[in-house]
Design an enzyme around this catalytic site. Structure first.
Site, PDB file in Angstrom:
ATOM      1  N   SER A 136       4.315   1.704   8.471  1.00 19.45           N
ATOM      2  CA  SER A 136       3.985   0.813   7.360  1.00 19.45           C
ATOM      3  C   SER A 136       5.217   0.348   6.593  1.00 19.45           C
ATOM      4  CB  SER A 136       3.067   1.527   6.364  1.00 19.45           C
ATOM      5  OG  SER A 136       1.731   1.395   6.731  1.00 19.45           O
ATOM      6  N   HIS A 166       0.831  -1.209   0.000  1.00 20.24           N
ATOM      7  CA  HIS A 166       0.000   0.000   0.000  1.00 20.24           C
ATOM      8  C   HIS A 166       0.863   1.256   0.000  1.00 20.24           C
ATOM      9  CE1 HIS A 166       0.392  -0.480   4.496  1.00 20.24           C
ATOM     10  NE2 HIS A 166       0.454   0.848   4.450  1.00 20.24           N
ATOM     11  N   SER A 211       1.791  -4.143   7.808  1.00 19.43           N
ATOM     12  CA  SER A 211       0.656  -3.857   6.931  1.00 19.43           C
ATOM     13  C   SER A 211      -0.297  -2.870   7.577  1.00 19.43           C
ATOM     14  CB  SER A 211      -0.082  -5.149   6.582  1.00 19.43           C
ATOM     15  OG  SER A 211      -1.257  -4.881   5.831  1.00 19.43           O
ATOM     16  N   ASP A 256       0.027  -7.495   0.582  1.00 21.78           N
ATOM     17  CA  ASP A 256       0.493  -6.153   0.914  1.00 21.78           C
ATOM     18  C   ASP A 256       2.019  -6.105   0.875  1.00 21.78           C
ATOM     19  OD1 ASP A 256       0.557  -3.510   1.570  1.00 21.78           O
ATOM     20  OD2 ASP A 256      -0.330  -3.721   3.567  1.00 21.78           O
ATOM     21  N   GLY A 310       3.047   5.597   9.554  1.00 23.62           N
ATOM     22  CA  GLY A 310       4.455   5.811   9.243  1.00 23.62           C
ATOM     23  C   GLY A 310       5.293   4.575   9.474  1.00 23.62           C
TER      24      GLY A 310
END
Length: 358
Positions: free
Chosen positions: A314, A204, A329, A233, A312
């Site tokens: 991620s 993402h 994720s 993801d 952040g």
């Protein structure tokens, strides 16, 4: 790894007591004799437990899963009949008789995932031998009623829980990487399919941002490549500049953790997450092959943990020792009140992208 330029399945939970020995002989047997007849449990590392679990569950009819007791260093194997129980105990693992096989629970999870209600997650809890459906605070009214009905329809194979927060992807794990409109965290440095240096992060992130820098508003150092979100993801970026890219994770204490390869997460395993917003946090794997329905869509095959994360983080690193396990994720909660976080497994991402660690 510096904070900037060095932009870096078995279902194995906690068992409380040893398996009681079946009575052998007459009621006048002594305590000493009963002890001699009790199964001997092996003390195992998480790696050895995973290997033994693979051997045992592949031979057991009606595989019901297994899990690792990290405090006692024991393997627990779920079984559905006495023959399987004897085989497990003979191998030095603890046998736990349960009602449902993994196939039955996976089928129930798939059916519940098909309902596709945003703000929900589904995973098989091998400790309780049930599918746990978690609904965040956005699920209410008619949607909540529909979810309760779907869970009830699974009989005793599923249960519903609520999360106080909201399931979101953590865009805003490792060192910070910046792009137009957002910040993520680098997961693990890799060699791409065509032999170039690059890094893994969340899908993402790479599907939303095409170019990355190691500082806000800085010069690009990498370009996004293949990735997938939702469904999975994961994403990959290839370095375009002269950037130090060691195979290690930033521990945010002046030190780093070297990463030698990828590994499969095990339920009960102690793990660590590194991310650019909240830095380093530890926790435990609660489930594997979990499904989460974010507002953007459903992601399957995730690692569920009780490790916290915030926007952040991620794409950041989930690891155990020198093994890369996952990419951050999303999830619910934060690192002040706590929460749960889901991770894209690294081995699956490497396979799909044709990349390798290092």
């Amino acid at each position: 790894m510096s904070q900037h330029r060095r932009v870096p399945k078995r279902r194995i939970v906690l068992a409380g007591s040893a398996v009681a020995a079946l009575a052998v002989g007459t009621l006048t047997a002594t305590t000493a004799n009963a002890s001699q007849d009790a199964p001997t449990l092996k003390s195992l590392s998480s790696t050895s437990a995973a290997q033994l679990a693979d051997q045992l569950t592949s031979d057991i009819k009606g595989d019901a899963g297994s899990y690792y007791d990290a405090k006692a260093n024991k393997l627990v194997v779920n079984v559905t009949d006495e023959a399987a129980k004897e085989k497990v105990e003979a191998a030095g693992a603890q046998a736990k008789v349960v009602t449902h096989t993994l196939a039955q629970l996976d089928s129930a999870k798939d059916a519940l995932t098909g309902k596709n209600i945003p703000g929900t997650a589904r995973s098989v809890d091998v400790k309780t031998n049930k599918v746990v459906v978690t609904a965040d605070k956005t699920v209410k009214g008619a949607e909540l009623a529909k979810l309760k009905k779907a869970v009830k329809a699974q009989g005793g194979k599923a249960e519903l829980k609520r999360a106080e927060g909201e399931f979101t992807t953590k865009i805003a794990g490792g060192d910070a990487i910046w792009g137009d409109g957002g910040r993520c965290s680098l997961g693990f440095n890799v060699t791409t399919a065509d032999g170039k240096p690059g890094f893994l992060t969340a899908g993402h992130c790479t599907t939303a941002i095409s170019s990355w820098s190691d500082s806000q508003g800085g010069q690009p150092i990498a370009e996004s490549g293949d990735g997938k979100f939702p469904g999975n993801d994961y994403g990959i970026a290839t370095y375009t500049g002269d950037v130090d890219h060691p195979s290690e994770v930033n521990l945010y204490d002046g030190g780093t953790q070297a990463i030698s390869g990828a590994g499969e997460a095990q339920v009960g395993q102690q793990v660590t997450r590194s991310g650019s917003t909240t830095q380093v946090h530890d926790g435990t794997v609660k489930a594997v092959d979990a499904s989460v329905t974010y507002p953007e869509g459903t992601v399957d095959g995730l690692i569920q943990t009780d490790v916290c994360a915030e926007p952040g983080d991620s794409g950041g690193s989930l690891f155990a020792g020198d093994k890369a396990l996952g990419l951050t994720s999303g999830g619910s909660g934060d690192c002040s009140s706590g929460g749960e976080t889901y991770f894209q497994p690294v081995p699956a991402a490497l396979d799909a992208l044709g990349a390798k660690i290092g």
